[in-house]
Design a protein around this motif. Structure first.
Motif, PDB file in Angstrom:
ATOM      1  N   GLU A  14       0.737  -1.277   0.120  1.00  0.00           N
ATOM      2  CA  GLU A  14       0.034  -0.180   0.019  1.00  0.00           C
ATOM      3  C   GLU A  14       0.917   1.378   0.107  1.00  0.00           C
ATOM      4  O   GLU A  14       0.484   2.136  -0.808  1.00  0.00           O
ATOM      5  N   ASP A  45      -0.635  -5.083   3.194  1.00  0.00           N
ATOM      6  CA  ASP A  45      -1.178  -3.826   3.752  1.00  0.00           C
ATOM      7  C   ASP A  45      -0.602  -3.815   5.249  1.00  0.00           C
ATOM      8  O   ASP A  45      -0.950  -4.825   6.087  1.00  0.00           O
ATOM      9  N   VAL A  85      -0.760  -1.613   7.806  1.00  0.00           N
ATOM     10  CA  VAL A  85      -1.792  -1.339   8.938  1.00  0.00           C
ATOM     11  C   VAL A  85      -3.018  -1.230   7.896  1.00  0.00           C
ATOM     12  O   VAL A  85      -3.355  -0.085   7.560  1.00  0.00           O
ATOM     13  N   ASP A  86      -3.886  -2.160   8.309  1.00  0.00           N
ATOM     14  CA  ASP A  86      -5.125  -2.123   7.651  1.00  0.00           C
ATOM     15  C   ASP A  86      -6.190  -1.671   8.717  1.00  0.00           C
ATOM     16  O   ASP A  86      -6.179  -2.082   9.776  1.00  0.00           O
ATOM     17  N   GLY A  87      -6.653  -0.216   8.518  1.00  0.00           N
ATOM     18  CA  GLY A  87      -7.275   0.438   9.463  1.00  0.00           C
ATOM     19  C   GLY A  87      -6.587   1.432  10.008  1.00  0.00           C
ATOM     20  O   GLY A  87      -6.344   1.593  11.255  1.00  0.00           O
ATOM     21  N   THR A  88      -5.864   2.334   9.212  1.00  0.00           N
ATOM     22  CA  THR A  88      -5.012   3.213   9.879  1.00  0.00           C
ATOM     23  C   THR A  88      -5.688   4.197  10.303  1.00  0.00           C
ATOM     24  O   THR A  88      -5.146   4.923  11.556  1.00  0.00           O
ATOM     25  N   GLU A 101     -18.228  -0.181   4.708  1.00  0.00           N
ATOM     26  CA  GLU A 101     -17.212   0.841   5.155  1.00  0.00           C
ATOM     27  C   GLU A 101     -17.698   1.921   4.080  1.00  0.00           C
ATOM     28  O   GLU A 101     -18.131   1.859   3.047  1.00  0.00           O
ATOM     29  N   GLY A 149     -15.242   4.145   3.660  1.00  0.00           N
ATOM     30  CA  GLY A 149     -14.052   4.424   2.887  1.00  0.00           C
ATOM     31  C   GLY A 149     -13.646   5.907   2.836  1.00  0.00           C
ATOM     32  O   GLY A 149     -13.974   6.707   3.745  1.00  0.00           O
ATOM     33  N   GLY A 203     -14.045  -0.276  10.386  1.00  0.00           N
ATOM     34  CA  GLY A 203     -12.910   0.372  10.136  1.00  0.00           C
ATOM     35  C   GLY A 203     -11.656  -0.016   9.640  1.00  0.00           C
ATOM     36  O   GLY A 203     -10.572   0.207   9.418  1.00  0.00           O
ATOM     37  N   SER A 204     -11.811  -1.607   9.429  1.00  0.00           N
ATOM     38  CA  SER A 204     -10.820  -2.550   8.728  1.00  0.00           C
ATOM     39  C   SER A 204     -11.448  -3.439   7.761  1.00  0.00           C
ATOM     40  O   SER A 204     -11.957  -4.255   8.079  1.00  0.00           O
ATOM     41  N   ALA A 205     -11.074  -3.296   6.487  1.00  0.00           N
ATOM     42  CA  ALA A 205     -11.426  -4.171   5.340  1.00  0.00           C
ATOM     43  C   ALA A 205     -11.116  -5.406   5.643  1.00  0.00           C
ATOM     44  O   ALA A 205     -12.106  -6.415   5.622  1.00  0.00           O
ATOM     45  N   GLU A 257     -17.961  -3.410   0.154  1.00  0.00           N
ATOM     46  CA  GLU A 257     -17.572  -2.024  -0.055  1.00  0.00           C
ATOM     47  C   GLU A 257     -17.136  -1.725  -1.629  1.00  0.00           C
ATOM     48  O   GLU A 257     -16.814  -2.540  -2.209  1.00  0.00           O
ATOM     49  N   GLY A 271     -14.561   0.942  -3.371  1.00  0.00           N
ATOM     50  CA  GLY A 271     -13.326   2.035  -3.105  1.00  0.00           C
ATOM     51  C   GLY A 271     -12.291   1.286  -2.429  1.00  0.00           C
ATOM     52  O   GLY A 271     -11.408   2.266  -1.640  1.00  0.00           O
ATOM     53  N   ILE A 272     -12.185   0.234  -2.132  1.00  0.00           N
ATOM     54  CA  ILE A 272     -11.190  -0.690  -1.432  1.00  0.00           C
ATOM     55  C   ILE A 272     -10.186  -0.767  -2.404  1.00  0.00           C
ATOM     56  O   ILE A 272     -10.360  -0.802  -3.739  1.00  0.00           O
ATOM     57  N   ASP A 280      -6.166  -4.543   0.740  1.00  0.00           N
ATOM     58  CA  ASP A 280      -7.153  -4.442   1.601  1.00  0.00           C
ATOM     59  C   ASP A 280      -7.971  -5.959   1.720  1.00  0.00           C
ATOM     60  O   ASP A 280      -8.420  -6.400   2.671  1.00  0.00           O
TER      61      ASP A 280
HETATM   62  C1  LIP Z   1      -8.735   1.087   4.777  1.00  0.00           C
HETATM   63  C2  LIP Z   1      -9.580   0.105   5.253  1.00  0.00           C
HETATM   64  C3  LIP Z   1     -11.170   0.638   5.556  1.00  0.00           C
HETATM   65  C4  LIP Z   1     -11.534   0.835   4.208  1.00  0.00           C
HETATM   66  C5  LIP Z   1     -10.859   1.589   3.403  1.00  0.00           C
HETATM   67  C6  LIP Z   1      -9.489   1.494   3.353  1.00  0.00           C
HETATM   68  P1  LIP Z   1      -6.271   1.326   5.185  1.00  0.00           P
HETATM   69  O1  LIP Z   1      -7.576   0.549   4.673  1.00  0.00           O
HETATM   70  O2  LIP Z   1      -9.560  -0.851   5.839  1.00  0.00           O
HETATM   71  O3  LIP Z   1     -11.923  -0.217   6.189  1.00  0.00           O
HETATM   72  O4  LIP Z   1     -12.956   1.514   4.172  1.00  0.00           O
HETATM   73  O5  LIP Z   1     -11.331   1.605   1.958  1.00  0.00           O
HETATM   74  O6  LIP Z   1      -8.832   0.905   2.318  1.00  0.00           O
HETATM   75  O7  LIP Z   1      -6.041   2.537   4.424  1.00  0.00           O
HETATM   76  O8  LIP Z   1      -6.480   1.545   6.642  1.00  0.00           O
HETATM   77  O9  LIP Z   1      -5.191   0.473   5.032  1.00  0.00           O
END
Ligand code: LIP
Length: 277
Positions: A70, A90, A92-95, A162, A164, A194-196, A213, A215-216, A220
């Motif tokens: 990412e 990824d 940190v998914d859920g940044t 989400e 997004g 908040g975390s895909a 979702e 837009g991921i 993710d």
């Molecule tokens: C985010 C996801 C979030 C989703 C966004 C995004 P990031 O990833 O986990 O839940 O809605 O589309 O991709 O940016 O925290 O790695």
């Protein structure tokens, strides 16, 4: 062959756990937040540091493999999925959760070979849950087998989605309409955590019945998509057609009937495509 992907799974688990320790410590600290595509698309030093660590470590062990990360992509590196074994990461998914200290954050590492995901690891760092899957060998959380739920009716379902980070009002309006139509359908409830990657793990674990979702990105969902399939669920496009990892959209469901009910309800949100500059 199968043997070498098992080694890759082992390597991914080790590096995800090491990355998770760093994230679990850093989530308590003050963060320096930087912006990417918009003012709500966040990145921190931890994302960048952890991604470098994961890629360097896997590169050492698998020097011929390709990498899509990412933060590397955000820094202008390529995002093309070829037939070569490709790690899709990824850090940190859920940044956004990480920045706020909301404990749903994960490391997501997938390995695609011939454009098909063979290995998937999602490590929920704060909860210390290691989700693992190898194609054809099942899905597990901390070694315990995962199985999707048995709910077949949308009216009995718990859904995840989400908003997004695309906040143009037209696109948000369609997302809101989709949520409204599903809530009124009705379904039991819709959650946004908040975390895909962790949403996908929840469906794989049978804690929720489906996740969708628009837009991921491929990082993710690569690992989580395999977890769903290996737990007996299905992954389709938001139209109900075949899933495409680079398409920036997904429906992950416990069963085909649930996926179809959601696809029939959803209105398409225009999104881009990963791998196109
Ligand atoms: C985010 C996801 C979030 C989703 C966004 C995004 P990031 O990833 O986990 O839940 O809605 O589309 O991709 O940016 O925290 O790695």
């Amino acid at each position: 062959g199968g043997e070498s992907w098992a080694l890759c799974l082992e390597a991914a688990v080790t590096v995800a756990r090491q990355a998770g320790v760093v994230i679990r410590e850093a989530i308590k600290d003050e963060k320096q937040v930087m912006l990417k595509s918009s003012v709500v698309d966040l990145v921190t030093e931890t994302d960048q540091k952890v991604e470098k660590f994961i890629i360097n470590s896997l590169k050492q062990q698998f020097p011929t493999h390709s990498f899509i990360g990412e933060e590397s992509v955000a820094n202008g590196q390529g995002c093309s999925l070829t037939d070569n074994p490709t790690w899709i990461i990824d850090p940190v998914d859920g940044t956004t959760n990480f920045v706020h200290g909301f404990p749903f954050v994960a490391v997501s590492i997938g390995l695609a070979v011939n454009k098909k995901v063979e290995v998937g690891v999602v490590y929920s760092c704060v909860a210390d849950k290691m989700y693992t899957a190898q194609k054809g060998h099942g899905a597990f959380c901390n070694g315990h087998p995962l199985k999707v739920s048995k709910v077949t009716e949308l009216s009995h379902s718990l859904l995840l989605t989400e908003m997004g980070s695309m906040r143009e009002s037209e696109s948000v309006a369609i997302r809101m309409e989709n949520i409204q139509n599903l809530v009124c359908s009705p379904c039991h409830g819709i959650r946004q955590l908040g975390s895909a990657a962790l949403n996908l793990c929840s469906v794989a674990a049978g804690e929720a019945d489906a996740y969708f979702e628009f837009g991921i990105h491929c990082w993710d969902m690569a690992a989580g998509a395999l977890l769903i399939e290996e737990a007996g669920g299905v992954i389709v496009d938001t139209t109900g057609g075949p899933f495409d990892l680079m398409s920036q959209k997904i429906i992950a469901a416990n069963c085909p009937a649930m996926a179809t009910s959601i696809a029939d309800t959803l209105k398409e949100v225009p999104v881009g495509r990963d791998g196109i500059q």
